[in-house]
Design an enzyme around this catalytic site. Structure first.
Site, short mmCIF file in Angstrom:
data_model
loop_
_atom_site.label_atom_id
_atom_site.label_comp_id
_atom_site.label_asym_id
_atom_site.label_seq_id
_atom_site.Cartn_x
_atom_site.Cartn_y
_atom_site.Cartn_z
N TYR A 10 15.97 30.76 6.16
CA TYR A 10 14.80 31.50 6.63
C TYR A 10 14.81 31.65 8.15
CZ TYR A 10 12.31 31.03 2.15
OH TYR A 10 11.91 31.12 0.83
N LYS A 19 0.85 -1.21 0.00
CA LYS A 19 0.00 0.00 0.00
C LYS A 19 0.87 1.25 0.00
CE LYS A 19 -0.34 -0.23 5.04
NZ LYS A 19 -1.13 -0.79 6.15
C1 LIG Z 1 -0.32 -1.80 6.81
C2 LIG Z 1 -0.94 -3.06 7.21
C3 LIG Z 1 -0.16 -4.21 7.41
C4 LIG Z 1 1.35 -4.20 7.36
O1 LIG Z 1 1.88 -3.67 8.55
P1 LIG Z 1 3.45 -3.66 8.80
O2 LIG Z 1 3.58 -3.21 10.19
O3 LIG Z 1 4.04 -2.70 7.83
O4 LIG Z 1 3.93 -5.05 8.57
C5 LIG Z 1 -0.82 -5.39 7.68
N1 LIG Z 1 -2.17 -5.43 7.79
C6 LIG Z 1 -2.94 -4.35 7.63
C7 LIG Z 1 -4.42 -4.46 7.79
C8 LIG Z 1 -2.36 -3.12 7.36
O5 LIG Z 1 -3.12 -2.03 7.22
#
Ligand SMILES: *Cc1c(COP(=O)(O)O)cnc(C)c1O
Length: 394
Positions: free
Chosen positions: A274, A54
């Site tokens: 700045y 994601k």
């Molecule tokens: C983002 C996510 C993961 C992965 O989590 P990590 O800590 O990066 O391994 C797994 N399950 C769900 C539902 C998530 O939203």
């Protein structure tokens, strides 16, 4: 190292690098492959890896990473949004994909057409998938204690009834998500496990059976994986630390580099940047870097962060601007315009990792990665093979 890249391909990659700005992130695809292997070695019998890509693969580039996910090693790709799934399908990724986040009614046919598994995050989405007139693959998200997404215990009976009444629905999996699995001293993961197990029993008793997945990176790196259950791993794949204490880090994939654009000697007492938040206290060599907060180099790193020059640490001085960062290289010898500067990753024997940056600005490595903006080209390396992705060039 043996280089089997055709000469023409190599020189066109070099041309591409010469045409983009000298600020880019390098992504080590071979390290990604090795991280997948390292995670697979930790999994018990019958467990499969779901790669969480994601948010554009936590800023690393979901398409390129998805291309590395071979079906014999990665069972499925997880993303948060339908658009993210569609980006992968449009790029020709044929692996199973699950969308973890909630879908709107109008998105359901798109998911169905593209063979995307829908995470059912609550009764609203369940209603939407039941109303859809066609075959659908879904995964039921149960809330085992996080209090965020997922079906509650009290909603399970009705859920099972609706699913049984809708034979077009195929329940591929039942899953939950841990709130605190990165903390080896936590007791909440055990509580969530017990609650999830009980809810799964309720579903079984109601005739709904499916594969299970619950472990994220933290739980996977702690070895809290039941045989035959799949794992959803994100951060560990990218080589950042999955545990709050301890060292389970695999190989970082991302190296963010730039080059010195301007170098000047300033006398003692001279302001930099700045707001005049920094004044030199001696004759100082101040270098300006063509990178800024618009690229995701956080403004909170003003007068706090460090970068690497010639394998040594140089402090960020003055405010981080939208497009520029100033550093003090007085203590580093023979620095010149065009020298490589590393913002994140290794140079020489030194490393600045995402956890260091995160702790300086009060966040987590995930956000440091995600914040590297689309303005920064991604340069994929596999041995000598180089592919450049920039939003400004095709
Ligand atoms: C983002 C996510 C993961 C992965 O989590 P990590 O800590 O990066 O391994 C797994 N399950 C769900 C539902 C998530 O939203």
């Amino acid at each position: 190292m043996k280089d089997d890249t055709p000469t023409a391909a190599r020189s066109s990659a070099n041309d591409a690098l010469a045409r983009i700005r000298p600020t880019w992130v390098e992504i080590d695809l071979a390290a990604f492959d090795r991280n997948i292997d390292a995670i697979l070695r930790r999994l018990p019998e019958g467990s499969r890896l779901i790669a969480v890509l994601k948010a554009d693969g936590y800023g690393h580039g979901a398409v390129e990473l998805a291309r590395r996910c071979k079906p014999d090693r990665v069972a499925m790709i997880a993303v948060a949004q339908l658009e993210e799934a569609m980006e992968l399908r449009s790029a020709g990724i044929s692996l199973p994909i699950i969308v973890l986040g909630p879908l709107e009614s109008a998105q359901i046919p798109v998911a169905a057409q593209n063979e995307i598994v829908i995470g059912v995050t609550g009764p609203e989405v369940l209603q939407r998938v039941c109303s859809f007139d066609g075959e659908l693959h879904i995964a039921l998200k149960l809330d085992s204690g996080m209090g965020r997404m997922g079906l509650m215990e009290s909603e399970l009976r009705r859920t099972a009834e609706m699913i049984r009444a809708t034979p077009r629905l195929h329940v591929d999996a039942i899953y939950t998500h841990f709130a605190n699995s990165g903390d080896p001293r936590d007791g909440f993961t055990a509580t969530q496990n017990a609650s999830f197990d009980a809810m799964v029993q309720t579903m079984r008793a109601a005739g709904i059976n499916a594969r299970l997945h619950r472990a994220n990176s933290g739980a996977t790196m702690r070895g809290l994986v039941n045989p035959g259950e799949d794992v959803r791993v994100g951060i560990a794949l990218y080589g950042a630390e999955a545990l709050d204490v301890g060292n389970s880090r695999l190989e970082p994939l991302m190296r963010w580099r730039t080059e010195i654009a301007r170098l000047k000697r300033l006398p003692a007492g001279h302001a930099v940047g700045y707001g005049e938040t920094f004044h030199t206290t001696r004759d100082s060599d101040i270098a300006t870097l063509p990178v800024g907060y618009a690229d995701g180099y956080n403004r909170l790193l003003s007068n706090r962060g460090h970068v690497l020059v010639h394998g040594r640490r140089a402090p960020v001085v003055g405010r981080v601007s939208m497009d520029l960062v100033t550093i003090d290289v007085t203590d580093i010898e023979r620095v010149a315009v065009g020298d490589e500067v590393v913002l994140l990753g290794s140079q020489g024997g030194e490393t600045i990792n995402a956890e260091e940056i995160a702790s300086l600005i009060g966040t987590i490595s995930y956000e440091v990665f995600c914040n590297v903006s689309a303005r920064v080209p991604r340069v994929y390396r596999q041995g000598e093979r180089v592919t450049v992705h920039s939003r400004f060039t095709s």
